[in-house]
Design an enzyme around this catalytic site. Structure first.
Site, mmCIF file in Angstrom:
data_model
loop_
_atom_site.group_PDB
_atom_site.id
_atom_site.type_symbol
_atom_site.label_atom_id
_atom_site.label_comp_id
_atom_site.label_asym_id
_atom_site.label_seq_id
_atom_site.Cartn_x
_atom_site.Cartn_y
_atom_site.Cartn_z
ATOM 1 N N GLU A 74 -2.659 -3.008 -5.713
ATOM 2 C CA GLU A 74 -4.108 -3.133 -5.552
ATOM 3 C C GLU A 74 -4.853 -1.909 -6.100
ATOM 4 O OE1 GLU A 74 -4.970 -4.266 -1.508
ATOM 5 O OE2 GLU A 74 -3.855 -6.153 -1.698
ATOM 6 N N GLU B 141 1.256 -11.174 -3.743
ATOM 7 C CA GLU B 141 1.236 -10.841 -2.318
ATOM 8 C C GLU B 141 0.197 -11.738 -1.670
ATOM 9 O OE1 GLU B 141 0.794 -6.620 -1.089
ATOM 10 O OE2 GLU B 141 -0.671 -7.379 0.366
ATOM 11 N N THR C 187 0.815 -1.221 0.000
ATOM 12 C CA THR C 187 0.000 0.000 0.000
ATOM 13 C C THR C 187 0.842 1.262 0.000
ATOM 14 O OG1 THR C 187 -1.836 -1.108 1.112
ATOM 15 C CG2 THR C 187 -1.743 1.294 1.277
ATOM 16 N N LYS D 144 -6.037 6.100 6.144
ATOM 17 C CA LYS D 144 -5.529 7.389 5.656
ATOM 18 C C LYS D 144 -4.013 7.335 5.700
ATOM 19 C CE LYS D 144 -9.558 10.067 7.133
ATOM 20 N NZ LYS D 144 -10.053 11.217 7.939
ATOM 21 N N TYR E 107 -5.994 -10.439 5.764
ATOM 22 C CA TYR E 107 -5.696 -9.074 5.307
ATOM 23 C C TYR E 107 -5.902 -8.078 6.444
ATOM 24 C CZ TYR E 107 -10.816 -8.757 4.486
ATOM 25 O OH TYR E 107 -12.184 -8.773 4.604
ATOM 26 N N ARG F 172 -13.526 -9.930 -7.144
ATOM 27 C CA ARG F 172 -14.916 -9.571 -6.873
ATOM 28 C C ARG F 172 -15.357 -8.874 -8.146
ATOM 29 N NH1 ARG F 172 -12.246 -8.256 -2.026
ATOM 30 N NH2 ARG F 172 -12.823 -9.593 -0.269
ATOM 31 N N GLY G 234 -3.271 -6.453 7.728
ATOM 32 C CA GLY G 234 -2.092 -6.554 8.600
ATOM 33 C C GLY G 234 -1.988 -7.870 9.337
ATOM 34 N N GLN H 75 -8.053 -10.191 -4.762
ATOM 35 C CA GLN H 75 -8.745 -11.379 -5.262
ATOM 36 C C GLN H 75 -10.083 -11.001 -5.870
ATOM 37 O OE1 GLN H 75 -8.449 -13.372 -1.511
ATOM 38 N NE2 GLN H 75 -10.605 -13.148 -1.071
ATOM 39 N N HIS I 214 -3.488 -10.775 -5.634
ATOM 40 C CA HIS I 214 -3.276 -10.945 -4.197
ATOM 41 C C HIS I 214 -4.374 -11.811 -3.596
ATOM 42 C CE1 HIS I 214 -0.946 -6.832 -4.028
ATOM 43 N NE2 HIS I 214 -0.423 -7.700 -4.874
#
Length: 554
Positions: free
Chosen positions: A231, A350, A102, A165, A355, A279, A357, A277, A303
């Site tokens: 992403e 990745e 990110t 943020k 997800y 959607r 963290g 992944q 990912h």
């Protein structure tokens, strides 16, 4: 039993036999080979095909990442000079190291002339072009100080992830030098993630900052590969910018043209688009990208995570339905790629357990190994060429190496996989009448790693995970049942289900830990005689090297 207690004349003999049996079991447990009980024993037959290679993955199949958040404050890049970390990284080669995530889309390269260098982290201490590894090592006192500060930094980064943020940050050429010194001295192959959120008013990627970085790396003769963005399906959420697949493909074509102008990078790898992944929106983005930019990339990356780290449970990490989700998502991705870009290699660019963290007290403990080992086996079986584990070191709780730079259970699992499992995937099937039993025992078979000189040609490695609370006995077919087997059983360092949360692991009964800061322990197996069934304890996983399998394809 009551008769024995009231004076049964044979009770003394029976007690002695029972005591002998208990003693035998205690000794055998140290080797993880003792039956829990005759009642709890499950026997499963497997069938293997050693006549052909079903698939072949990249020799760097198990690769790792370092999250770009490590560069959010440049001093933490000095952790990459730790002799311990370099020892741990080198043991996982051959492998790619992806530097991205990110944070890469919120970072700008800012050269030395515009960058403040503190006295403590002076430019004189940094590696030069083609760094000499012995010249740059992090002093122990400074390493301890940085590890202390990093523990605090990791908490701040996790809070930033929760808030969604992200601060804009800059990095200098010295951070790049530190990163390249690490991969060069560890033997890893670097893939550097460029910022795709630097865009023009027309929403086209602005390549000027990337070109500044590329020019610097070329001057230094830093050989590496590249990615662009992380992403992209989440750009709107993270940065209020929406990029469609078609434009993303055009951005990659633009980057490929820049690389082709470089003497050093004209043949370097370019990978992407690193979508989440599938959607609905993600499928559209991947489809649009491939339609416009497939020719720019050497492999298509996506990912995958199983669950949300904020609400994941222990049960999730042991649930066959959760593990099976990888096959469903992989099938969706492969159908899209094969229809639009046949023959294109597909990577998990990745991936980890959860997800956000990772899941606290789960993703960095023994239980995470069930998801990780199954992902390695299933991904290779399904046709994914490379799997990049998030992260080797970094923020979150899904790392292989903790904040003290000590290896966690998934590191030891990865190390054994690297040493024992080769790139050739063989067919194996569980033969059982019980569907649930088959789902709780998951088995995979590869040729043994040919780089392991201790094993003769034709050896095969079976690896398995037992999600049940009872021991399983694996019965091999006659084809390989006469092979000597070398066994590597991994169990939690602590007993019972609570031990699943342990951050230590036992190999054949012995807790694994480094000998010293520069030395890994010998990972030794236990030999079983020919004809012996393979015993896999409850809630454990293992590697079985079939030393005399005589597989002609291996």
């Amino acid at each position: 039993m009551m008769m024995m207690m009231m004076g049964d004349p044979g009770s003394g003999i029976r007690c002695a036999v029972f005591a002998h049996f208990v003693t035998f079991c205690v000794v055998e447990l140290l080797l993880n080979q003792c039956l829990v009980s005759a009642v709890g024993l499950k026997s499963v037959n497997v069938d293997v095909d050693l006549s052909r290679v079903a698939r072949r993955v990249d020799e760097r199949f198990l690769s790792v990442t370092i999250d770009a958040s490590l560069m959010a404050e440049e001093k933490f890049m000095y952790l990459l000079g730790s002799p311990k970390l370099r020892t741990l990284a080198k043991a996982l080669t051959p492998a790619f190291l992806r530097f991205g995530g990110t944070k890469q889309d919120f970072m700008k390269f800012k050269p030395q002339s515009e960058y403040y260098i503190t006295k403590r982290y002076s430019r004189d201490s940094l590696p030069h072009s083609a760094p000499v590894c012995s010249k740059f090592e992090l002093p122990p006192l400074l390493e301890d100080e940085l590890k202390h500060d990093w523990a605090i930094q990791a908490l701040l980064l996790r809070q930033e992830e929760v808030r969604g943020k992200y601060k804009q940050v800059t990095f200098s050429e010295y951070a790049v030098d530190l990163l390249y010194s690490f991969v060069n001295c560890s033997g890893l192959e670097l893939i550097f993630g460029l910022n795709a959120l630097l865009r023009t008013p027309e929403n086209v990627w602005d390549s000027r900052n990337a070109e500044l970085l590329l020019n610097y790396c070329e001057q230094r003769q830093y050989r590496m590969s590249w990615e662009l963005g992380n992403e992209p399906n989440s750009y709107e959420k993270k940065a209020a910018i929406r990029v469609n697949g078609s434009q993303l493909g055009e951005d990659f074509l633009h980057l490929r043209k820049i690389l082709q102008k470089s003497e050093l990078y004209r043949s370097s790898g370019l990978y992407g688009p690193d979508t989440s992944q599938p959607r609905e929106h993600h499928k559209d983005l991947l489809t649009g990208f491939l339609e416009s930019g497939a020719e720019a990339i050497d492999a298509c990356t996506w990912h995958h995570y199983y669950v949300n780290g904020r609400d994941a449970s222990l049960e999730d990490f042991l649930d066959p339905k959760v593990l099976d989700m990888l096959a469903v998502k992989t099938d969706e991705v492969l159908k899209i790629i094969r229809s639009l870009s046949p023959g294109k290699k597909v990577w998990l660019g990745e991936t980890s357990s959860a997800y956000g963290g990772g899941a606290v007290n789960l993703s960095d403990t023994f239980v995470a190994g069930f998801l990780w080992l199954d992902k390695l086996g299933l991904a290779a079986k399904l046709g994914l060429d490379v799997v990049m584990r998030q992260v080797l070191i970094g923020s979150g709780t899904y790392h292989l190496v903790d904040n003290n730079l000590d290896p966690l259970p998934d590191y030891w699992l990865s190390l054994l996989y690297k040493r024992l499992v080769g790139p050739e995937v063989l067919d194996i099937q569980v033969l059982t009448s019980s569907g649930m039993q088959a789902r709780l025992l998951r088995v995979y078979l590869h040729c043994t790693n040919k780089e392991s000189s201790s094993y003769r040609k034709g050896a095969a490695t079976l690896f398995a995970l037992n999600l049940s609370k009872k021991q399983v006995v694996i019965e091999l077919p006659a084809l390989v049942s006469n092979s000597t087997v070398e066994v590597f059983v991994l169990q939690s360092a602590e007993p019972g289900e609570n031990g699943l949360h342990s951050r230590s692991v036992r190999l054949n009964g012995d807790v694994l830990k480094m000998v010293d800061e520069r030395t890994l322990p010998p990972l030794q197996g236990v030999e079983l005689p020919p004809g012996e069934h393979l015993k896999l304890p409850a809630l454990s996983f293992a590697f079985y090297v079939l030393k005399q399998a005589a597989a002609s394809v291996c």
